[in-house]
Write a protein that holds these residues in place. Sequence first.
Motif, PDB file in Angstrom:
ATOM      1  N   ASN A  27       0.857  -1.184   0.000  1.00  0.00           N
ATOM      2  CA  ASN A  27       0.000   0.000   0.000  1.00  0.00           C
ATOM      3  C   ASN A  27       0.893   1.233   0.000  1.00  0.00           C
ATOM      4  OD1 ASN A  27      -2.447  -1.584   0.369  1.00  0.00           O
ATOM      5  ND2 ASN A  27      -1.719  -1.908   2.453  1.00  0.00           N
ATOM      6  N   VAL A  28       0.534   2.232  -0.781  1.00  0.00           N
ATOM      7  CA  VAL A  28       1.343   3.450  -0.883  1.00  0.00           C
ATOM      8  C   VAL A  28       0.500   4.628  -0.420  1.00  0.00           C
ATOM      9  CG1 VAL A  28       2.741   4.895  -2.398  1.00  0.00           C
ATOM     10  CG2 VAL A  28       2.571   2.436  -2.846  1.00  0.00           C
ATOM     11  N   TYR A  29       1.029   5.335   0.597  1.00  0.00           N
ATOM     12  CA  TYR A  29       0.307   6.467   1.174  1.00  0.00           C
ATOM     13  C   TYR A  29       1.155   7.731   1.086  1.00  0.00           C
ATOM     14  CZ  TYR A  29      -2.685   2.859   3.176  1.00  0.00           C
ATOM     15  OH  TYR A  29      -3.535   1.796   3.345  1.00  0.00           O
ATOM     16  N   ASN A  30       0.473   8.854   0.960  1.00  0.00           N
ATOM     17  CA  ASN A  30       1.131  10.154   0.878  1.00  0.00           C
ATOM     18  C   ASN A  30       0.981  10.870   2.219  1.00  0.00           C
ATOM     19  OD1 ASN A  30       2.236  12.575   0.175  1.00  0.00           O
ATOM     20  ND2 ASN A  30       0.744  13.085  -1.411  1.00  0.00           N
ATOM     21  N   ALA A  31       2.126  11.189   2.845  1.00  0.00           N
ATOM     22  CA  ALA A  31       2.128  11.986   4.083  1.00  0.00           C
ATOM     23  C   ALA A  31       3.009  13.203   3.885  1.00  0.00           C
ATOM     24  CB  ALA A  31       2.623  11.138   5.248  1.00  0.00           C
ATOM     25  N   SER A  32       3.104  13.646   2.628  1.00  0.00           N
ATOM     26  CA  SER A  32       3.937  14.814   2.314  1.00  0.00           C
ATOM     27  C   SER A  32       3.033  15.958   1.876  1.00  0.00           C
ATOM     28  CB  SER A  32       4.923  14.478   1.193  1.00  0.00           C
ATOM     29  OG  SER A  32       4.260  14.338  -0.041  1.00  0.00           O
ATOM     30  N   SER A  33       3.665  17.083   1.620  1.00  0.00           N
ATOM     31  CA  SER A  33       2.903  18.244   1.154  1.00  0.00           C
ATOM     32  C   SER A  33       2.723  18.225  -0.362  1.00  0.00           C
ATOM     33  CB  SER A  33       3.612  19.531   1.587  1.00  0.00           C
ATOM     34  OG  SER A  33       4.939  19.525   1.089  1.00  0.00           O
ATOM     35  N   ASP A  34       3.371  17.296  -1.053  1.00  0.00           N
ATOM     36  CA  ASP A  34       3.295  17.162  -2.513  1.00  0.00           C
ATOM     37  C   ASP A  34       2.106  16.277  -2.877  1.00  0.00           C
ATOM     38  OD1 ASP A  34       3.818  17.120  -5.212  1.00  0.00           O
ATOM     39  OD2 ASP A  34       5.548  15.778  -5.077  1.00  0.00           O
ATOM     40  N   LEU A  88       4.765  13.827   7.360  1.00  0.00           N
ATOM     41  CA  LEU A  88       6.154  13.429   7.578  1.00  0.00           C
ATOM     42  C   LEU A  88       7.094  14.347   6.811  1.00  0.00           C
ATOM     43  CD1 LEU A  88       5.724   9.563   7.242  1.00  0.00           C
ATOM     44  CD2 LEU A  88       5.799  10.915   9.336  1.00  0.00           C
ATOM     45  N   SER A  89       8.100  14.868   7.501  1.00  0.00           N
ATOM     46  CA  SER A  89       9.048  15.769   6.845  1.00  0.00           C
ATOM     47  C   SER A  89      10.255  15.013   6.291  1.00  0.00           C
ATOM     48  CB  SER A  89       9.515  16.847   7.832  1.00  0.00           C
ATOM     49  OG  SER A  89      10.126  16.236   8.953  1.00  0.00           O
ATOM     50  N   GLY A 145       7.163  10.713   2.824  1.00  0.00           N
ATOM     51  CA  GLY A 145       7.318  12.029   3.454  1.00  0.00           C
ATOM     52  C   GLY A 145       7.789  13.050   2.430  1.00  0.00           C
ATOM     53  N   ASP A 146       8.104  14.266   2.934  1.00  0.00           N
ATOM     54  CA  ASP A 146       8.524  15.368   2.056  1.00  0.00           C
ATOM     55  C   ASP A 146       9.855  15.093   1.352  1.00  0.00           C
ATOM     56  OD1 ASP A 146       6.330  17.067   2.381  1.00  0.00           O
ATOM     57  OD2 ASP A 146       7.122  17.833   4.289  1.00  0.00           O
ATOM     58  N   GLU A 147      10.731  14.297   1.944  1.00  0.00           N
ATOM     59  CA  GLU A 147      12.042  14.016   1.353  1.00  0.00           C
ATOM     60  C   GLU A 147      12.118  12.637   0.693  1.00  0.00           C
ATOM     61  OE1 GLU A 147      15.141  14.733   4.200  1.00  0.00           O
ATOM     62  OE2 GLU A 147      14.261  16.632   4.840  1.00  0.00           O
ATOM     63  N   ALA A 148      10.983  12.080   0.362  1.00  0.00           N
ATOM     64  CA  ALA A 148      10.962  10.756  -0.271  1.00  0.00           C
ATOM     65  C   ALA A 148      11.627  10.828  -1.642  1.00  0.00           C
ATOM     66  CB  ALA A 148       9.527  10.270  -0.412  1.00  0.00           C
TER      67      ALA A 148
END
Length: 177
Positions: A71-78, A108-109, A152-155
């Motif tokens: 499963n792929v989840y987005n926890a970034s601002s993008d 997540l940053s 996260g943001d730095e992925a």
Amino acid sequence: MSYVREDGLAHARRRRQRRSIIVLVVAVLLLFGALFYALAFMRKSTESSPSASSSCAVTTTAPPQSIFTLNVYNASSDSGVAKRTAAALQTHGFTIGTVSNDPYKESLSGVGQIRFGPKGKKDATTYVEKYLHGATLVQDGRTDDSVDVVLGDEAPTIKSAPPAKVSLPPGCSTPTP
């Protein structure tokens, strides 16, 4: 008692006839044996000869990372990063399940997290971690072998795998469209 005495010529003639019959029977048996061997050889060679339906068929085996759900989840601002990453990971042979925003609603940053249960720990560390260097490994309480990638943001941007080259056995030609 009367004995019939045969002369030597009659005895020799019977012996020759017996010998001729034995030689003839042996020759016939050898002929049938050779015929049976030839038919068995021909049947075996036609079964093993390349045909378009059997040995020219391309067989592929599923990669080991396709045996569990990722499963792929987005926890970034993008926005859209989970969708792009899931598409890229699918080209690497992963079976993609849910693609969405983080269900825990975390932001997540860093690189992100790889979440898994006890059954999915080996899959997470063996197959998923190499695509997300620096991601935090988090074991949760799930009971199945699924693994979550939370970006996260730095992925890092994961590139799609190049198309696999198909090599056909000798004697097979590539299909024309």
